[in-house]
Design a protein around this motif. Structure first.
Motif, PDB file in Angstrom:
ATOM      1  N   GLY A 236       0.820  -1.214   0.000  1.00 26.41           N
ATOM      2  CA  GLY A 236       0.000   0.000   0.000  1.00 26.41           C
ATOM      3  C   GLY A 236       0.853   1.262   0.000  1.00 26.41           C
ATOM      4  N   ARG A 237       1.884   1.257   0.838  1.00 27.82           N
ATOM      5  CA  ARG A 237       2.746   2.433   0.938  1.00 27.82           C
ATOM      6  C   ARG A 237       3.531   2.665  -0.346  1.00 27.82           C
ATOM      7  NH1 ARG A 237       4.121   3.884   6.745  1.00 27.82           N
ATOM      8  NH2 ARG A 237       2.333   3.053   7.830  1.00 27.82           N
TER       9      ARG A 237
ATOM     10  N   LEU B  88       2.417   2.110  -3.349  1.00 28.49           N
ATOM     11  CA  LEU B  88       1.481   2.821  -4.231  1.00 28.49           C
ATOM     12  C   LEU B  88       1.346   4.279  -3.790  1.00 28.49           C
ATOM     13  CD1 LEU B  88      -0.578   2.925  -6.522  1.00 28.49           C
ATOM     14  CD2 LEU B  88      -2.305   2.089  -4.921  1.00 28.49           C
ATOM     15  N   GLY B  89       1.310   4.488  -2.481  1.00 33.13           N
ATOM     16  CA  GLY B  89       1.230   5.852  -1.944  1.00 33.13           C
ATOM     17  C   GLY B  89       2.400   6.711  -2.409  1.00 33.13           C
ATOM     18  N   ILE B  90       3.579   6.131  -2.441  1.00 35.51           N
ATOM     19  CA  ILE B  90       4.772   6.849  -2.908  1.00 35.51           C
ATOM     20  C   ILE B  90       4.623   7.190  -4.395  1.00 35.51           C
ATOM     21  CG2 ILE B  90       7.227   6.519  -3.451  1.00 35.51           C
ATOM     22  CD1 ILE B  90       7.416   5.016  -0.708  1.00 35.51           C
TER      23      ILE B  90
ATOM     24  N   LEU C 117       1.989   7.612  -6.144  1.00 36.63           N
ATOM     25  CA  LEU C 117       0.930   8.592  -6.415  1.00 36.63           C
ATOM     26  C   LEU C 117       1.200   9.957  -5.791  1.00 36.63           C
ATOM     27  CD1 LEU C 117      -2.260   6.357  -5.936  1.00 36.63           C
ATOM     28  CD2 LEU C 117      -1.401   7.288  -8.090  1.00 36.63           C
ATOM     29  N   HIS C 118       2.008  10.007  -4.730  1.00 34.14           N
ATOM     30  CA  HIS C 118       2.083  11.260  -3.970  1.00 34.14           C
ATOM     31  C   HIS C 118       3.476  11.818  -3.711  1.00 34.14           C
ATOM     32  CE1 HIS C 118      -2.220  11.241  -3.366  1.00 34.14           C
ATOM     33  NE2 HIS C 118      -2.137   9.960  -3.079  1.00 34.14           N
ATOM     34  N   ALA C 119       4.533  11.097  -4.041  1.00 30.76           N
ATOM     35  CA  ALA C 119       5.873  11.650  -3.813  1.00 30.76           C
ATOM     36  C   ALA C 119       6.055  12.899  -4.677  1.00 30.76           C
ATOM     37  CB  ALA C 119       6.942  10.620  -4.160  1.00 30.76           C
ATOM     38  N   TYR C 120       6.878  13.823  -4.201  1.00 29.52           N
ATOM     39  CA  TYR C 120       7.174  15.025  -4.991  1.00 29.52           C
ATOM     40  C   TYR C 120       8.431  14.813  -5.815  1.00 29.52           C
ATOM     41  CZ  TYR C 120       7.852  19.924  -6.172  1.00 29.52           C
ATOM     42  OH  TYR C 120       8.014  21.103  -6.856  1.00 29.52           O
ATOM     43  N   LYS C 121       9.291  13.921  -5.342  1.00 31.39           N
ATOM     44  CA  LYS C 121      10.431  13.521  -6.163  1.00 31.39           C
ATOM     45  C   LYS C 121      10.679  12.030  -6.002  1.00 31.39           C
ATOM     46  CE  LYS C 121      14.024  15.038  -2.947  1.00 31.39           C
ATOM     47  NZ  LYS C 121      15.316  15.723  -2.814  1.00 31.39           N
ATOM     48  N   LEU C 122      11.165  11.426  -7.046  1.00 34.31           N
ATOM     49  CA  LEU C 122      11.207   9.974  -7.093  1.00 34.31           C
ATOM     50  C   LEU C 122      12.433   9.527  -7.885  1.00 34.31           C
ATOM     51  CD1 LEU C 122       9.448   7.533  -6.285  1.00 34.31           C
ATOM     52  CD2 LEU C 122       8.145   7.875  -8.372  1.00 34.31           C
TER      53      LEU C 122
ATOM     54  N   GLU D  89      13.936   3.666  -6.527  1.00 31.66           N
ATOM     55  CA  GLU D  89      12.759   3.611  -5.654  1.00 31.66           C
ATOM     56  C   GLU D  89      11.487   3.430  -6.490  1.00 31.66           C
ATOM     57  OE1 GLU D  89      11.761   7.108  -3.370  1.00 31.66           O
ATOM     58  OE2 GLU D  89      10.801   5.893  -1.814  1.00 31.66           O
TER      59      GLU D  89
ATOM     60  N   GLU E   9      17.975  16.363 -10.014  1.00 35.39           N
ATOM     61  CA  GLU E   9      16.826  16.609  -9.112  1.00 35.39           C
ATOM     62  C   GLU E   9      15.564  16.982  -9.896  1.00 35.39           C
ATOM     63  OE1 GLU E   9      16.361  19.897  -6.170  1.00 35.39           O
ATOM     64  OE2 GLU E   9      16.067  18.305  -4.698  1.00 35.39           O
TER      65      GLU E   9
ATOM     66  N   ILE F  92      11.896  15.099  -9.829  1.00 38.93           N
ATOM     67  CA  ILE F  92      10.636  15.826  -9.616  1.00 38.93           C
ATOM     68  C   ILE F  92       9.689  15.580 -10.800  1.00 38.93           C
ATOM     69  CG2 ILE F  92       9.596  18.133  -9.443  1.00 38.93           C
ATOM     70  CD1 ILE F  92      12.133  18.991  -7.869  1.00 38.93           C
TER      71      ILE F  92
ATOM     72  N   LYS G 205       8.679  19.398   0.164  1.00 38.85           N
ATOM     73  CA  LYS G 205       7.442  19.096  -0.573  1.00 38.85           C
ATOM     74  C   LYS G 205       7.268  17.586  -0.711  1.00 38.85           C
ATOM     75  CE  LYS G 205       7.495  23.293  -3.332  1.00 38.85           C
ATOM     76  NZ  LYS G 205       7.926  23.821  -4.641  1.00 38.85           N
ATOM     77  N   ASP G 206       8.384  16.908  -0.891  1.00 39.96           N
ATOM     78  CA  ASP G 206       8.359  15.450  -1.026  1.00 39.96           C
ATOM     79  C   ASP G 206       7.849  14.795   0.261  1.00 39.96           C
ATOM     80  OD1 ASP G 206       8.926  13.076  -2.526  1.00 39.96           O
ATOM     81  OD2 ASP G 206      10.672  12.774  -1.232  1.00 39.96           O
TER      82      ASP G 206
ATOM     83  N   GLY H 238       4.127  15.274   0.428  1.00 43.16           N
ATOM     84  CA  GLY H 238       3.423  14.390  -0.509  1.00 43.16           C
ATOM     85  C   GLY H 238       3.396  12.955  -0.012  1.00 43.16           C
ATOM     86  N   ARG H 239       4.538  12.494   0.488  1.00 44.46           N
ATOM     87  CA  ARG H 239       4.616  11.114   0.964  1.00 44.46           C
ATOM     88  C   ARG H 239       3.754  10.891   2.205  1.00 44.46           C
ATOM     89  NH1 ARG H 239       9.664   8.211  -0.919  1.00 44.46           N
ATOM     90  NH2 ARG H 239      10.158   9.359  -2.813  1.00 44.46           N
TER      91      ARG H 239
ATOM     92  N   GLY I  91       0.467  10.266   0.964  1.00 47.13           N
ATOM     93  CA  GLY I  91       0.474   8.914   0.383  1.00 47.13           C
ATOM     94  C   GLY I  91       0.287   7.843   1.445  1.00 47.13           C
ATOM     95  N   ILE I  92       0.915   8.036   2.589  1.00 48.61           N
ATOM     96  CA  ILE I  92       0.784   7.087   3.698  1.00 48.61           C
ATOM     97  C   ILE I  92      -0.659   7.088   4.219  1.00 48.61           C
ATOM     98  CG2 ILE I  92       1.427   6.723   6.122  1.00 48.61           C
ATOM     99  CD1 ILE I  92       4.321   7.567   5.261  1.00 48.61           C
TER     100      ILE I  92
ATOM    101  N   HIS J  18      -2.874   5.321   1.604  1.00 45.06           N
ATOM    102  CA  HIS J  18      -2.585   3.991   1.088  1.00 45.06           C
ATOM    103  C   HIS J  18      -1.950   2.991   2.043  1.00 45.06           C
ATOM    104  CE1 HIS J  18      -3.805   5.186  -2.910  1.00 45.06           C
ATOM    105  NE2 HIS J  18      -3.152   6.319  -2.737  1.00 45.06           N
ATOM    106  N   ALA J  19      -1.590   3.404   3.250  1.00 46.61           N
ATOM    107  CA  ALA J  19      -1.009   2.431   4.187  1.00 46.61           C
ATOM    108  C   ALA J  19      -2.063   1.371   4.521  1.00 46.61           C
ATOM    109  CB  ALA J  19      -0.555   3.132   5.460  1.00 46.61           C
ATOM    110  N   TYR J  20      -1.612   0.183   4.826  1.00 45.37           N
ATOM    111  CA  TYR J  20      -2.530  -0.893   5.229  1.00 45.37           C
ATOM    112  C   TYR J  20      -2.655  -0.933   6.747  1.00 45.37           C
ATOM    113  CZ  TYR J  20      -4.763  -5.463   5.486  1.00 45.37           C
ATOM    114  OH  TYR J  20      -5.640  -6.485   5.732  1.00 45.37           O
TER     115      TYR J  20
END
Lengths: 334, 334
Positions: A252-253, A255-257, A259-264, A268, A316, A320, B248-249, B252-253, B256-257, B260-262
């Motif tokens: 679940g987490r 997927l959360g990353i 959908l919602h991380a600001y940078k990736l 990861e 960076e 983003i 910001k990251d 966002g995360r 996400g938690i 989407h966390a279980y």
């Protein structure tokens, strides 16, 4: 088992190595010979009318070559020798004929899912068409001659890209490969360093090309894929039972990353995509369009991402942009 | 500054401590005196007709008392002495009169946002109504008499629950409090241990109740809240500038938690909610209904969560239920 097959075998690929019989293949083709051969191959396949494109890697934006490499349509070797290299691609990007690689010609057919037989059928037709225009180096006893002796004989490499998260997590991939050792298969990570694979993606392929018929090679790869697939599916069941809430939470987490991380970062991202895909297999997550999901793994690699963004990106900025793009695409299919 | 106010001051509260003049308050009220007084208070406020409920903590499901405690409508002290304790609540849960706490009667008015003046107005009316039926212990020189000397005089504690993430992150909360030390304010974390607050939530309140008029106390709390609010808003600007993409990251995360966390522990939930709320302040995240969002912080505490689930939950079950509930509620407002 059929319904699970594509959950394990992402794509299949058949490659045929060929060389011209009137030109040395100890050294690379120079730029002029390379260009000439590429043009002949392009013509032999029917050119633009038949839906093919001839891409000269020496000219054009260097990023285009890197994008093709990320899409696994050309090899690092071809990119490193692009002065004499070119590639003929079809529109769907399921056919790629590299000219000026380690061998003069490398015919490749790539299709989604467990489709080794279909890939061979396509590659075989391409081979026949090219052979009519380009006489291949062939020896009565040794078969097709290749630059490296490991490709002698059939010049055939059949491979399956397999998604093997459970076997990886249980560290039992090497046991599986040992169990089928008489079939002489090689397995390696598709992304990442060494045997580690950041997205749990592995390529299984035959090691022997000589002393076996094409059909025997295809059969042995098929047998191996089925064995490993079965082991993976069993391991997935076990993982689900043993993993409990902690494992579901990890999925679940992930997927959360996405959908919602600001940078990736890339590693990861790959890991999170793999866990999300596994979540879809277990029915914890719904992915509307798996093809869009799979393509995302290619699209967010550095060169491809830069092409999508339309401008050069610093590391960076790339992370983003990747996060934004991934979230945007995933939201359309979830 | 007005539009930001509720981003910093979550809620306000005024409490008045009162005791009966004909009954000792060195020891606790016994069950029978407690019940009698509670009934008098309930009647003085108009009872059921006026929208009040009288809740006897000694009878009924113990979890109901813990829920009231999590909602901050009753104190830990009342819960610990529930044999002689009761509470009178209005329907909106903006009024809570505790009977049998450290003092015989504690009148509380709680409202959203920066509403200390409104809270006092409400508490004052309740005080007048109860005083008509219950003669209060009052001394001409000392004012209202209380069990603990720190509440003597006005018996008034005015407080603001403040969301102070930026001051917390910069560790400059104590500097702010020192800067207004002549105003004699106390500040403490609402959740979590000691001065640390897991959701960056702090309660600011007056320390002095004696030697000042009610209005002087309300004015000094108001001045302090405005000073700290201003410092917090400045620190938020700085944090946004200095934090860059990494900050910001993190925001966002955190979202996400939550989505989407279980499974989700209470402390991680509080931290993620705080970052998400900060993200909304910066315009990075849209929260459709802030009241639903705020209420979620109360609803997912152990006893409240158990009441929602309708059955006793073991710690891991609670974390799983919390994750599911949080995700479900947040999806309705995002």
């Amino acid at each position: 088992m059929g319904k699970y097959r594509e959950d394990v075998v992402v794509s299949s690929r058949v490659r045929l190595a060929r060389n011209m019989d009137d030109t040395s293949f100890k050294e690379r083709l120079g730029p002029s010979l390379g260009k000439k051969l590429a043009s002949e191959v392009y013509g032999a396949l029917g050119g633009e009318k038949a839906g093919y494109a001839l891409i000269d890697l020496a000219s054009g934006d260097p990023i285009d070559g890197r994008v093709l490499k990320e899409k696994r349509l050309i090899s690092e070797d071809l990119l490193a020798n692009k002065h004499s290299g070119a590639v003929v691609l079809n529109e769907e990007e399921t056919v790629s004929v590299m000219v000026g690689e380690e061998d003069h010609i490398r015919i490749q057919s790539i299709l989604s899912g467990f489709t080794i037989a279909e890939c061979y059928e396509v590659a075989n037709k391409l081979d026949d068409a090219i052979a009519k225009k380009v006489p291949f180096a062939f020896h009565d006893r040794l078969g097709f001659l290749t630059t490296c002796p490991t490709n002698l004989g059939t010049g055939l490499r059949a491979s399956a890209m397999m998604f093997l998260p459970a076997l990886s997590i249980y560290n039992s991939l090497s046991d599986c490969v040992n169990a089928i050792s008489r079939l002489n298969m090689a397995i390696r990570g598709v992304y990442g360093e060494g045997s580690e694979s950041s997205g749990y993606l592995y390529q299984l392929s035959n090691q022997l090309t000589l002393g076996l018929s094409e059909q025997e090679i295809l059969d042995s790869v098929t047998t191996s894929v089925l064995r490993i697939e079965e082991a993976e599916l069993q391991a997935r069941d076990l993982l689900f039972k043993e993993g409990g809430a902690g494992f579901k939470d990890k999925i679940g987490r992930a997927l959360g990353i996405l959908l919602h991380a600001y940078k990736l970062e890339s590693a990861e991202f790959m890991q999170a995509m793999a866990l999300t895909k596994l979540g879809a297999y277990y029915g914890l997550i719904t992915i509307g369009d798996m093809q869009v999901f799979e393509r995302l793994m290619i699209d967010v690699q550095p060169a491809s991402l830069q092409t999508i963004s339309g401008k050069p990106l610093k590391p960076e900025e790339r992370d983003i942009f990747r996060a934004k793009y991934v979230s945007q695409i995933l939201k359309t299919i979830m």
